[in-house]
Design an enzyme around this catalytic site. Sequence first.
Site, PDB file in Angstrom:
ATOM      1  N   ASP A 195      37.207 -50.023 -30.488  1.00  0.00           N
ATOM      2  CA  ASP A 195      37.549 -48.760 -31.159  1.00  0.00           C
ATOM      3  C   ASP A 195      37.370 -48.858 -32.668  1.00  0.00           C
ATOM      4  OD1 ASP A 195      38.381 -46.131 -31.234  1.00  0.00           O
ATOM      5  OD2 ASP A 195      40.506 -46.661 -31.411  1.00  0.00           O
ATOM      6  N   ASN A 214      35.820 -38.928 -23.889  1.00  0.00           N
ATOM      7  CA  ASN A 214      34.865 -38.933 -25.005  1.00  0.00           C
ATOM      8  C   ASN A 214      33.755 -37.894 -24.815  1.00  0.00           C
ATOM      9  OD1 ASN A 214      35.064 -42.559 -25.437  1.00  0.00           O
ATOM     10  ND2 ASN A 214      36.205 -40.967 -26.503  1.00  0.00           N
ATOM     11  N   GLU A 225      48.165 -59.031 -20.624  1.00  0.00           N
ATOM     12  CA  GLU A 225      48.706 -59.208 -21.965  1.00  0.00           C
ATOM     13  C   GLU A 225      47.946 -58.254 -22.877  1.00  0.00           C
ATOM     14  OE1 GLU A 225      51.221 -61.182 -22.906  1.00  0.00           O
ATOM     15  OE2 GLU A 225      51.467 -61.850 -20.833  1.00  0.00           O
TER      16      GLU A 225
HETATM   17  C1  IPE Z   1      39.032 -45.365 -26.470  1.00  0.00           C
HETATM   18  O1  IPE Z   1      38.876 -44.965 -27.778  1.00  0.00           O
HETATM   19  C2  IPE Z   1      37.726 -45.317 -25.733  1.00  0.00           C
HETATM   20  C3  IPE Z   1      36.738 -46.284 -26.181  1.00  0.00           C
HETATM   21  C4  IPE Z   1      36.886 -47.210 -27.106  1.00  0.00           C
HETATM   22  C5  IPE Z   1      35.487 -46.189 -25.515  1.00  0.00           C
HETATM   23  P1  IPE Z   1      39.139 -43.469 -28.252  1.00  0.00           P
HETATM   24  O2  IPE Z   1      38.848 -43.441 -29.700  1.00  0.00           O
HETATM   25  O3  IPE Z   1      38.418 -42.521 -27.392  1.00  0.00           O
HETATM   26  O4  IPE Z   1      40.701 -43.313 -27.955  1.00  0.00           O
HETATM   27  P2  IPE Z   1      41.801 -42.436 -28.674  1.00  0.00           P
HETATM   28  O5  IPE Z   1      41.273 -41.036 -28.756  1.00  0.00           O
HETATM   29  O6  IPE Z   1      42.014 -43.034 -30.034  1.00  0.00           O
HETATM   30  O7  IPE Z   1      43.016 -42.578 -27.812  1.00  0.00           O
HETATM   31  C1  IPE Z   2      34.829 -46.207 -30.489  1.00  0.00           C
HETATM   32  O1  IPE Z   2      34.857 -45.741 -31.798  1.00  0.00           O
HETATM   33  C2  IPE Z   2      33.577 -45.778 -29.753  1.00  0.00           C
HETATM   34  C3  IPE Z   2      33.769 -44.682 -28.804  1.00  0.00           C
HETATM   35  C4  IPE Z   2      34.908 -44.195 -28.418  1.00  0.00           C
HETATM   36  C5  IPE Z   2      32.576 -44.091 -28.235  1.00  0.00           C
HETATM   37  P1  IPE Z   2      35.244 -44.243 -32.117  1.00  0.00           P
HETATM   38  O2  IPE Z   2      34.040 -43.380 -31.980  1.00  0.00           O
HETATM   39  O3  IPE Z   2      36.442 -43.825 -31.304  1.00  0.00           O
HETATM   40  O4  IPE Z   2      35.643 -44.326 -33.652  1.00  0.00           O
HETATM   41  P2  IPE Z   2      37.029 -43.941 -34.290  1.00  0.00           P
HETATM   42  O5  IPE Z   2      38.097 -44.583 -33.472  1.00  0.00           O
HETATM   43  O6  IPE Z   2      37.121 -42.445 -34.287  1.00  0.00           O
HETATM   44  O7  IPE Z   2      36.966 -44.511 -35.677  1.00  0.00           O
HETATM   45 MG    MG Z   3      38.457 -44.137 -31.472  1.00  0.00          MG
END
Ligand code: IPE
Ligand code: IPE
Ligand code: MG
Length: 269
Positions: free
Chosen positions: A48, A96, A237
Amino acid sequence: MTTPSSKPTPRRGIADTLAQVAGGAVEQRLLKEIRAGPVPRHLAIIMDGNRRYAESHGLEREQGHLRGKDKLEELLDWCLEVGLRTLTVYALSTENFHRERAEVEELMRLFEENFRRIGDDPRVHQHQIRVRALGNRALLPPPVVRAIEYAEMRTQGYDQYRYNIALAYGGREDILQAIRTIATEVKEGKLKPEEIDDRVVSSRLYTQDLPDPDLIFRTSGEERISNFLLWQSAYAELYFCDVLWPGLRKLDFLRAIHAYQLRRRRYGT
Ligand code: IPE
Ligand code: IPE
Ligand code: MG
């Protein structure tokens, strides 16, 4: 890109060099300690922070996702180095898909390219890594599904390591599709309701024969599961780190594995 006209890289200051040497020494010590202990049988990672990384580095969003993909390539080396056998990374959740269309399209292009690249990656063939995508393929465009099938087909005979990429994945959807499968088997008389136990449910999930994750590691400072491996994480964990995914260093990764080794797992006993 280096061209004859590009400026020479500025020489690193002595402080930077010393810090690098010291960092390398810490890494080596940690690596040695990690290798002496049990590593997770199955590591699951919530990668993330790509967009925040892009924003904080003055980059376009797509560059953030691209650097996230590059980090995943580096991660594979680190996992092999510590002797991890099973890795599952969360690349795209079912939620997503609700992001703006242009971003979803960028991600799909990256996935297509990435699965093809993984299928051809010499490391995958040298170490006999079996690659699989976990998730609802009906949500993915055909070129991405074909790229997944390519990587899976090229690695289907391997069993030394497992590398799973969860995309179009949701923990609830995983459980729902397992329930549907089980309900159909009961309806067709192949399974009795009293035969439904942990093992029956686990084997109908996308993770099928994989062991449950021992460690779930999330970057970016968010401390939540975001619909990842809900059933499978019963006794995992959890480890959270503040670094944004594309900025993850090997040292951060090693610290997560080391922290896991210091945990005492009780399983309710
Ligand atoms: C979780 O991250 C999904 C992935 C890393 C693929 P998100 O960015 O989608 O999750 P939230 O919205 O912060 O919970
Ligand atoms: C994780 O990074 C990748 C996906 C969920 C596809 P994000 O796109 O969620 O990036 P942040 O968390 O908004 O910075
Ligand atoms: Mg994210």
